[in-house]
Structures are given as structure tokens and as C-alpha cells.
Scaffold this active site. Structure first.
Site, mmCIF file in Angstrom:
data_model
loop_
_atom_site.group_PDB
_atom_site.id
_atom_site.type_symbol
_atom_site.label_atom_id
_atom_site.label_comp_id
_atom_site.label_asym_id
_atom_site.label_seq_id
_atom_site.Cartn_x
_atom_site.Cartn_y
_atom_site.Cartn_z
ATOM 1 N N HIS A 40 0.674 -1.166 0.219
ATOM 2 C CA HIS A 40 0.460 0.116 0.091
ATOM 3 C C HIS A 40 0.908 1.743 -0.101
ATOM 4 O O HIS A 40 1.523 1.052 1.087
ATOM 5 C CB HIS A 40 -0.935 -0.565 1.038
ATOM 6 C CG HIS A 40 -1.794 1.151 1.373
ATOM 7 N ND1 HIS A 40 -1.928 2.665 2.159
ATOM 8 C CD2 HIS A 40 -2.985 1.456 0.269
ATOM 9 C CE1 HIS A 40 -2.560 3.258 2.312
ATOM 10 N NE2 HIS A 40 -3.427 2.617 0.947
ATOM 11 N N HIS A 64 -8.158 7.066 -4.057
ATOM 12 C CA HIS A 64 -8.556 6.065 -4.044
ATOM 13 C C HIS A 64 -9.443 5.738 -5.452
ATOM 14 O O HIS A 64 -9.877 4.938 -5.799
ATOM 15 C CB HIS A 64 -8.966 5.251 -2.701
ATOM 16 C CG HIS A 64 -7.910 5.297 -2.008
ATOM 17 N ND1 HIS A 64 -8.393 6.226 -1.231
ATOM 18 C CD2 HIS A 64 -6.404 4.473 -1.779
ATOM 19 C CE1 HIS A 64 -6.503 6.065 -0.174
ATOM 20 N NE2 HIS A 64 -6.074 4.910 -0.765
ATOM 21 N N ARG A 136 -19.299 6.166 24.018
ATOM 22 C CA ARG A 136 -20.363 5.453 26.001
ATOM 23 C C ARG A 136 -21.558 4.831 26.364
ATOM 24 O O ARG A 136 -21.760 6.117 25.830
ATOM 25 C CB ARG A 136 -19.243 6.204 26.299
ATOM 26 C CG ARG A 136 -18.958 5.848 27.970
ATOM 27 C CD ARG A 136 -19.593 4.703 28.681
ATOM 28 N NE ARG A 136 -19.182 4.219 29.835
ATOM 29 C CZ ARG A 136 -19.251 2.691 29.947
ATOM 30 N NH1 ARG A 136 -20.219 2.403 28.950
ATOM 31 N NH2 ARG A 136 -18.623 2.206 31.609
ATOM 32 N N CYS A 184 -15.715 11.457 29.011
ATOM 33 C CA CYS A 184 -16.208 10.999 30.194
ATOM 34 C C CYS A 184 -15.392 11.088 31.011
ATOM 35 O O CYS A 184 -14.140 11.101 31.356
ATOM 36 C CB CYS A 184 -15.938 8.984 29.459
ATOM 37 S SG CYS A 184 -16.572 8.261 30.018
ATOM 38 N N TYR A 321 -19.619 6.160 38.755
ATOM 39 C CA TYR A 321 -19.008 7.519 38.580
ATOM 40 C C TYR A 321 -19.174 8.202 40.555
ATOM 41 O O TYR A 321 -19.870 8.840 39.881
ATOM 42 C CB TYR A 321 -20.554 8.250 37.747
ATOM 43 C CG TYR A 321 -20.525 7.924 36.886
ATOM 44 C CD1 TYR A 321 -18.460 7.893 35.781
ATOM 45 C CD2 TYR A 321 -21.781 6.876 36.270
ATOM 46 C CE1 TYR A 321 -18.952 6.964 34.633
ATOM 47 C CE2 TYR A 321 -21.759 6.371 34.719
ATOM 48 C CZ TYR A 321 -20.258 6.806 34.040
ATOM 49 O OH TYR A 321 -20.516 6.257 32.818
HETATM 50 N N1 MTE Z 1 -27.216 8.360 28.316
HETATM 51 C C1 MTE Z 1 -27.741 6.939 27.792
HETATM 52 N N2 MTE Z 1 -29.084 7.335 27.768
HETATM 53 N N3 MTE Z 1 -27.210 5.360 27.825
HETATM 54 C C2 MTE Z 1 -25.688 5.524 28.198
HETATM 55 O O1 MTE Z 1 -25.049 4.502 28.364
HETATM 56 N N4 MTE Z 1 -23.689 7.235 28.578
HETATM 57 C C3 MTE Z 1 -23.062 7.836 28.948
HETATM 58 C C4 MTE Z 1 -23.981 9.277 28.929
HETATM 59 N N5 MTE Z 1 -25.950 9.068 28.291
HETATM 60 C C5 MTE Z 1 -25.203 6.847 28.346
HETATM 61 C C6 MTE Z 1 -25.761 7.701 28.004
HETATM 62 C C7 MTE Z 1 -21.812 8.160 29.286
HETATM 63 S S1 MTE Z 1 -21.024 7.415 30.448
HETATM 64 C C8 MTE Z 1 -20.810 9.386 28.885
HETATM 65 S S2 MTE Z 1 -20.066 9.459 28.665
HETATM 66 C C9 MTE Z 1 -22.354 10.396 27.802
HETATM 67 O O2 MTE Z 1 -23.339 9.666 27.095
HETATM 68 C C10 MTE Z 1 -21.281 9.841 25.995
HETATM 69 O O3 MTE Z 1 -21.403 10.393 25.454
HETATM 70 P P1 MTE Z 1 -21.641 10.303 23.483
HETATM 71 O O4 MTE Z 1 -21.283 8.698 23.472
HETATM 72 O O5 MTE Z 1 -22.363 11.176 23.264
HETATM 73 O O6 MTE Z 1 -20.133 10.098 23.670
HETATM 74 MO MO MO Z 2 -18.934 8.010 31.005
#
Ligand code: MTE
Ligand code: MO
Length: 470
Positions: A40, A64, A136, A184, A321
Site C-alpha cells: 500500500h 482512491h 460511550r 467521560c 461515577y
Molecule cells: N445516556 C444513555 N441513555 N445511555 C448511556 O449509556 N452514557 C453516558 C452518557 N449518556 C449513556 C448516556 C456516558 S457515561 C457518557 S460519557 C456519555 O453519554 C457519552 O456520550 P457520547 O456517546 O455521545 O460521546
Molecule cells: Mo462516561
């Protein structure tokens, strides 16, 4: 294209190293390109697409899209990509209906999906593109239809349950746009893991992103529902998602009413991200954006808001958390003792160069770039950098920052860069960054005293060891 074996995306995703063979997809084709990697012209960059579609890369690297390259690719074809419709029919796997992701997102786990973008490209842009924004999830991604979507609002000051449609949110309230970083609590957890194993996803430093969010202001919505935001009985605002655990309980979180019900805190019910419809991975059709507050409270696929005297009883609010003393372990931890994380402390990370890389010296200096951010709306006022592990410092240039925002109402991150002098003749140096926010909070120098059993809240100096090219 007929007569080929069919593979689904999950099968393809397993083939992402030379040992397991490198598969990629393009349109409906599945290709084993293991033997092509060395040929590549773009080198190992091709591995960014390993185990997934190469289309998003070809959109960036336009060279590409030529017939001769497509012909060449066909030589490596081993099969067809199974129609994603098949995945929908698969009712046994609750994750089968998860959306397709950008192949550059490096998964920390697949089910639920959790991934961060390559750190090196994170600070190249002030606004993180939606497709590269860290993801996340705790549960499978729900798929509410926009027509049936209804946001329920209930609790103190509201009789029964009120509902608002997506259309209501879009048309009955002014559209507010804010720029906010989302991080996060476990960002940079991997550095804690190196000291002593913690429970949680092994995040690098890219579980953070910066985007514009547009939607209805929470206080506007509540005023429309005739809620008195100064009602002293309301102490917490609970957000429940539409993603359900196996017992049918949603992902949920709450924030203090003092934060959520003050219009100056810019809490919004967002339906757009960076000017586009909110992507499914980020909460389509509506998510709570609580700027300056830990990612976990920014509830995606928002299904319900409750005005409450007490916090959310969700697992993630009560038993996760939270921060603890380094000596607390899983036998001694008492989650009731610690407050739920709301605002996050000041952070910065060097995104470029990467740890362990070899960097050029230009005019006796090395180049560094990264992000800095603080919770609670505290603006970044300075970023200090060092090329000798923190013995001597210079000030980084703040390249991009939200303009004209109040020092205590700045939700977005700051991109910084620096050219730091290195002493002649040195081979290896430790690059360091530390940010200072509007409250003159700064970052602690090492991660050891911050260690906690959940691996959250690591805001120690960003440290990157590099070799200097002579
Ligand atoms: N909201 C819902 N409904 N379910 C989830 O699992 N994860 C939380 C939050 N809101 C979560 C959520 C966590 S721990 C984080 S860090 C952020 O969403 C991540 O947001 P993103 O995936 O848009 O980056
Ligand atoms: Mo998170």
C-alpha cells in the site's frame, strides 16, 4: 458479485490484525487485503480501516476513487457483505440493530459499543466530527421512531405526566445552539490501570469531544409547562434514557436543580449535533446536554424528565461515577459516602506527538498540540508545557477557544499548540502539559495519588515520552 460467501459486519470486524488477517469492506464487497498491506503506497494507514468499511477513508483520501484502484481491490475479494436487513431480523442479539460506526473509532468494547477516535487527530479540529466523536454506551442503542417519540415530563409542580413530541421541541421553543465539550469520567483511565488494575473500560485520552449542540432550552420547556423553576422542593432533575437494561430499567442520571434550572447554565434538550440531526450513537432523537458536567449525566435517547426532591436512583447515579481515596477497594467502598460527580476538574492532553513516537527537531524545538478543558464553564486561561518532564516550562499558544464567552460560562474546550525548545544532544525527553482554568485550578503532577477503584477523574499532567530525531 454473485456466488460469493456472505459475511456480516461482526464477522468482518474480527479480522483487524495481520495475525487474524485483515478484512475490509467496500460497498457490498468483503476483501482480505492482508497481502496487500505491504504494497500500500499510503503505508500502514490502511490499517485504520481494518475490520470495517474503507469508504469513510476514501472520502477523506480521494485518490482512491479511480477505476484502476477498484479493479485492484477486486483481486482481493473473498465475499459479500450480508445485507444489514439480516441483522434486523436477528432478534437474539440486542445489539444487532446498533448503527454502523466509523472504522477509525477504536473500540474499548463492542457490546455495548464503546470507542474513542485516534488521539493524534482529535486536536486537529476545534469541533469533533460526529462520526469521530467518542461513543460511550452502557446498553444496546434504542431505535425510537421520530413520529412516535414522546418526551415525558413529570414530578413536582406538574400534574400527571406531560408529553412533548419531537415536533413540539423543534417548533414550540427557540432553537438554542451552544458549543460544549463532553468528557467521560473515565477519560485517561488507562494511566490508572498501569498503576493498579481498576474496573472500567481502558480509555486512552480521547474519551472527550467538542461539538455544537442545538435544541430547546430546558428552562423554556419547563416554563411552557408552567413549572416554577424556583420551587424549593425541586432539588434534582432526573433524566431517563430509552435504553433499557434486561430488567426493563432505563439508563438514568440526575443533576442538581440549582444547575439544571438556571437558564445561564445552558442545559438543552438537543436534537442536533454540529448542525446535523443528532446521530443514533449520540442520542437520536433527543439528548440532554448539561454543559460543564460529566458525560454520564448527558442522557441520550431522552425519554423522561422528572423534577424531584431526591437524586435519580439509577445504578449510575448511586453506585458508579464517584471518586474515592486510593486506599478504598471493592471490599470497603461505600458508595453512599461520596457525592455523585457533576462538574469535572481541569484537564489537558497532548494529542500530538503520540507517546513513544519519534519526533523531529525544528529550529531546536519540538511541536506539541492538544486540548484543554475544565468543568463548570471555567474557561482555560493558560496551558503550560515542558520538554523536560516539568523542570522548565513555557506557555502554549491557545489556538482556538470559544470567543467572547464569560470566564465562568465557557463550555467548549481549548485547542493549544506549542514549540518547545529541547537541549541539544538529548535523545529522549518527556513532554508535559498542564492547563489552568479561570478559577486558577490546575492539574496535579502525577496520577498515583489520584488512583481510585473505578479509575475516574484522572486529570494529572499529560505526559508523553518521545525520542528525538537527530
Ligand atoms: N445516556 C444513555 N441513555 N445511555 C448511556 O449509556 N452514557 C453516558 C452518557 N449518556 C449513556 C448516556 C456516558 S457515561 C457518557 S460519557 C456519555 O453519554 C457519552 O456520550 P457520547 O456517546 O455521545 O460521546
Ligand atoms: Mo462516561
Amino acid at each position: 458479485v454473485f456466488g460469493y460467501k456472505e459475511y456480516d459486519a461482526t464477522e468482518v470486524s474480527k479480522h483487524d490484525t495481520k495475525e487474524k488477517r485483515i478484512w475490509v469492506t467496500y460497498r457490498q464487497g468483503v476483501y482480505d487485503i492482508t497481502d496487500f498491506v505491504e504494497k500500500h503506497p499510503g503505508g500502514e494507514n490502511i490499517l485504520l480501516g481494518a475490520g470495517g468499511s474503507i469508504e469513510p477513508f476514501w472520502q477523506i483520501y480521494g485518490v482512491h476513487k479511480k477505476p484502476e484502484i477498484l479493479d485492484m481491490l477486486e483481486e482481493y475479494r473473498i465475499g459479500n457483505l450480508a445485507d444489514s436487513g439480516d441483522a434486523l431480523k436477528n432478534t437474539e442479539d440486542p445489539y444487532a440493530n446498533d448503527p454502523v460506526r466509523h472504522p477509525a473509532l477504536k473500540p474499548a468494547s463492542l457490546k455495548p459499543f464503546n470507542a474513542e477516535p485516534p488521539l493524534k487527530i482529535l486536536a486537529e479540529r476545534f469541533l469533533t466530527p460526529n462520526s469521530l466523536f467518542y461513543v460511550r454506551h452502557h446498553l444496546p442503542v434504542p431505535d425510537p421512531s421520530p413520529a412516535e417519540y414522546a418526551l415525558e415530563v413529570e414530578g413536582i409542580g406538574i400534574e400527571g405526566t406531560k408529553t412533548l413530541t419531537l415536533e413540539d421541541l423543534k417548533t414550540k421553543f427557540p432553537k438554542v445552539t451552544i458549543t460544549a465539550a463532553l468528557q467521560c469520567a473515565g477519560n485517561r483511565r488507562s494511566e490508572q490501570n498501569k498503576i493498579k488494575k481498576v474496573k472500567g473500560l481502558d480509555w486512552g485520552a480521547a474519551a472527550i469531544g467538542n461539538a455544537t449542540w442545538s435544541g430547546a432550552r430546558l428552562t423554556d420547556v419547563l416554563a411552557y409547562l408552567r413549572v416554577d423553576c424556583n420551587d424549593p422542593r425541586i432539588q434534582h432533575v432526573i433524566f431517563d434514557g430509552l435504553d433499557l437494561d434486561p430488567t426493563g430499567k432505563p439508563y438514568g442520571a440526575s443533576v442538581t436543580a440549582r444547575r439544571a434550572l438556571n437558564p445561564g447554565n445552558d442545559v438543552i434538550l438537543a436534537y442536533e449535533m454540529n448542525g446535523e440531526t443528532l446521530p443514533r450513537d449520540h442520542g437520536y432523537p433527543v439528548r440532554a446536554i448539561v454543559p460543564g458536567v460529566v458525560g454520564a449525566r448527558n442522557v441520550k435517547w431522552l425519554g423522561r424528565i422528572v423534577l424531584s426532591e431526591i437524586e435519580s436512583d439509577s445504578h449510575w447515579q448511586q453506585n458508579d461515577y464517584k471518586g474515592f481515596c486510593p486506599s478504598v477497594d471493592w471490599d470497603t467502598v461505600d458508595f453512599k459516602k461520596a457525592p455523585a460527580i457533576e462538574e469535572l476538574p481541569v484537564v489537558s492532553s497532548i494529542c500530538d506527538p503520540a507517546d513513544g513516537s519519534e519526533v523531529p527537531i525544528v529550529d531546536g524545538k519540538v511541536f506539541l498540540r492538544g486540548y484543554a478543558w475544565s468543568g463548570g464553564g471555567r474557561k482555560i486561561v493558560r496551558v503550560d508545557v515542558s520538554a523536560d518532564g516539568g523542570k522548565t516550562w513555557c506557555e502554549a499558544e491557545l489556538v482556538e477557544q470559544e470567543k467572547n464567552t464569560h470566564h465562568f460560562r465557557t463550555w467548549s474546550w481549548t485547542i493549544w499548540q506549542a514549540r518547545v525548545p529541547v537541549k541539544p544532544g538529548q535523545k529522549e525527553v518527556e513532554l508535559v502539559s498542564k492547563a489552568v482554568d479561570a478559577s486558577y485550578n490546575s492539574q496535579p503532577d502525577t496520577v498515583e495519588p489520584l488512583w481510585n477503584l473505578r479509575g475516574v477523574l484522572n486529570n494529572s499532567w499529560s505526559r508523553v515520552k518521545v525520542t528525538l530525531k537527530s
